[in-house]
Design an enzyme around this catalytic site. Structure first.
Site, PDB file in Angstrom:
ATOM      1  CE1 TYR A 240      47.088  28.366  41.323  1.00 44.53           C
ATOM      2  CE2 TYR A 240      44.687  29.300  40.421  1.00 44.53           C
ATOM      3  CZ  TYR A 240      46.162  29.140  39.930  1.00 44.53           C
ATOM      4  OH  TYR A 240      46.760  29.604  38.661  1.00 44.53           O
TER       5      TYR A 240
ATOM      6  CG  PHE B  61      50.021  35.713  45.611  1.00 44.85           C
ATOM      7  CD1 PHE B  61      49.338  34.930  45.020  1.00 44.85           C
ATOM      8  CD2 PHE B  61      51.669  36.048  46.373  1.00 44.85           C
ATOM      9  CE1 PHE B  61      50.086  33.900  45.431  1.00 44.85           C
ATOM     10  CE2 PHE B  61      51.972  34.975  45.917  1.00 44.85           C
ATOM     11  CZ  PHE B  61      51.061  33.387  45.364  1.00 44.85           C
TER      12      PHE B  61
ATOM     13  NE  ARG C  55      55.579  24.697  36.107  1.00 42.52           N
ATOM     14  CZ  ARG C  55      55.459  25.300  37.295  1.00 42.52           C
ATOM     15  NH1 ARG C  55      53.708  25.652  37.257  1.00 42.52           N
ATOM     16  NH2 ARG C  55      55.678  26.268  37.897  1.00 42.52           N
TER      17      ARG C  55
ATOM     18  CB  THR D 107      55.444  32.134  37.844  1.00 41.64           C
ATOM     19  OG1 THR D 107      55.363  30.527  38.216  1.00 41.64           O
ATOM     20  CG2 THR D 107      54.490  32.659  38.090  1.00 41.64           C
TER      21      THR D 107
ATOM     22  NE  ARG E 155      52.834  31.844  33.199  1.00 44.12           N
ATOM     23  CZ  ARG E 155      53.080  30.868  34.100  1.00 44.12           C
ATOM     24  NH1 ARG E 155      54.263  30.463  34.501  1.00 44.12           N
ATOM     25  NH2 ARG E 155      52.033  31.072  34.957  1.00 44.12           N
TER      26      ARG E 155
ATOM     27  CG  ASN F 205      50.624  34.298  35.233  1.00 45.87           C
ATOM     28  OD1 ASN F 205      49.538  33.492  35.167  1.00 45.87           O
ATOM     29  ND2 ASN F 205      51.412  33.278  36.191  1.00 45.87           N
TER      30      ASN F 205
ATOM     31  CG  HIS G   6      47.697  26.304  36.002  1.00 42.11           C
ATOM     32  ND1 HIS G   6      48.112  25.911  37.384  1.00 42.11           N
ATOM     33  CD2 HIS G   6      47.174  24.674  36.252  1.00 42.11           C
ATOM     34  CE1 HIS G   6      48.613  25.059  37.457  1.00 42.11           C
ATOM     35  NE2 HIS G   6      47.017  24.515  37.447  1.00 42.11           N
TER      36      HIS G   6
ATOM     37  CD  GLU H  69      46.736  21.111  39.165  1.00 43.85           C
ATOM     38  OE1 GLU H  69      46.881  21.047  37.587  1.00 43.85           O
ATOM     39  OE2 GLU H  69      47.180  21.911  40.340  1.00 43.85           O
TER      40      GLU H  69
HETATM   41  P1  IDP Z   1      53.178  28.539  38.722  1.00 45.11           P
HETATM   42  O1  IDP Z   1      51.451  29.025  37.705  1.00 45.11           O
HETATM   43  O2  IDP Z   1      53.767  29.183  37.128  1.00 45.11           O
HETATM   44  O3  IDP Z   1      53.176  27.305  38.423  1.00 45.11           O
HETATM   45  P2  IDP Z   1      52.942  29.479  41.445  1.00 45.11           P
HETATM   46  O4  IDP Z   1      53.956  29.787  42.073  1.00 45.11           O
HETATM   47  O5  IDP Z   1      51.826  27.852  40.896  1.00 45.11           O
HETATM   48  O6  IDP Z   1      53.126  29.891  39.374  1.00 45.11           O
HETATM   49  O7  IDP Z   1      51.349  30.737  41.186  1.00 45.11           O
HETATM   50  C1  IDP Z   1      50.359  30.755  41.030  1.00 45.11           C
HETATM   51  C2  IDP Z   1      49.736  31.741  40.306  1.00 45.11           C
HETATM   52  O8  IDP Z   1      49.724  32.244  41.483  1.00 45.11           O
HETATM   53  C3  IDP Z   1      50.823  32.406  39.465  1.00 45.11           C
HETATM   54  O9  IDP Z   1      50.636  31.959  38.553  1.00 45.11           O
HETATM   55  C4  IDP Z   1      50.303  33.898  39.440  1.00 45.11           C
HETATM   56  O10 IDP Z   1      49.632  34.110  39.087  1.00 45.11           O
HETATM   57  C5  IDP Z   1      49.774  34.116  40.593  1.00 45.11           C
HETATM   58  N1  IDP Z   1      51.094  34.430  41.774  1.00 45.11           N
HETATM   59  C6  IDP Z   1      52.207  33.815  41.968  1.00 45.11           C
HETATM   60  N2  IDP Z   1      53.282  34.651  42.818  1.00 45.11           N
HETATM   61  C7  IDP Z   1      52.539  35.706  42.493  1.00 45.11           C
HETATM   62  C8  IDP Z   1      53.124  36.526  43.632  1.00 45.11           C
HETATM   63  O11 IDP Z   1      53.879  37.277  44.122  1.00 45.11           O
HETATM   64  N3  IDP Z   1      52.188  37.839  43.683  1.00 45.11           N
HETATM   65  C9  IDP Z   1      50.879  37.874  42.559  1.00 45.11           C
HETATM   66  N4  IDP Z   1      50.598  37.161  42.352  1.00 45.11           N
HETATM   67  C10 IDP Z   1      50.871  35.862  42.104  1.00 45.11           C
HETATM   68 MG    MG Z   2      51.576  26.391  40.022  1.00 47.56          MG
END
Ligand code: IDP
Ligand code: MG
Length: 136
Positions: A49, A57, A86, A92, A103, A113, A116, A127
């Site tokens: 990450y 966060f 996706r 997300t 989701r 959620n 990944h 990855e």
């Molecule tokens: P993704 O999982 O849909 O690719 P990303 O933006 O890569 O989304 O974010 C990774 C993970 O971080 C998300 O799946 C979610 O669990 C967490 N996340 C992303 N944005 C936020 C936020 O604004 N608040 C809390 N957790 C977040």
């Molecule tokens: Mg992501």
């Protein structure tokens, strides 16, 4: 064939949704070509990450993804596999994810959620190499 990387996150394993989620991937005609149940190391999670390091966060995200075992999957399809996954995952934020998506149907909080999936072919390669170096 074209591969992407998927994690059924700790909430998905805890909620016993492995079969539901893997079933959706398989029904789409994607193949699971490698898998491992593993409690992810903190350092591995921070690398995985890395794009979110410094965001408010980030600490909670690393705590969450490392809190209990996750199911790591390499998923194969005929092309654009990361996009197919996706699309099945949904947005997300589960509150905004469309019905019919993983989701959208099964989660409600952004922080829990369920899944990944890599966001590009380059992320998929990085990855897979991070979590399954033997496949690199
Ligand atoms: P993704 O999982 O849909 O690719 P990303 O933006 O890569 O989304 O974010 C990774 C993970 O971080 C998300 O799946 C979610 O669990 C967490 N996340 C992303 N944005 C936020 C936020 O604004 N608040 C809390 N957790 C977040
Ligand atoms: Mg992501």
């Amino acid at each position: 064939m074209d591969r992407t990387f998927v994690i059924i996150k700790p909430d998905g394993v805890e909620r016993r949704l492995i079969g539901e989620i893997v079933g959706r991937l398989e029904r789409k005609q994607l193949s699971i070509v490698a898998s491992e149940m593993r409690q992810i190391e903190r350092s591995t999670a921070e690398t995985h990450y890395g794009e979110h390091a410094g965001k408010p966060f980030f600490g909670d995200l690393v705590d969450f993804i490392t809190r209990s075992p996750a199911l790591l999957l390499v998923v194969q399809g005929p092309g654009d596999t990361y996009k197919v996954v996706r699309t099945l995952m949904g947005a997300t934020n589960p509150k905004e994810a469309a019905p019919g998506t993983i989701r959208g149907d099964l989660a409600i909080e952004m922080t829990e959620n369920l899944i990944h999936g890599s966001d590009s072919p380059e992320s998929a390669a990085r990855e897979i190499a991070l979590f399954f170096p033997q496949l690199g």
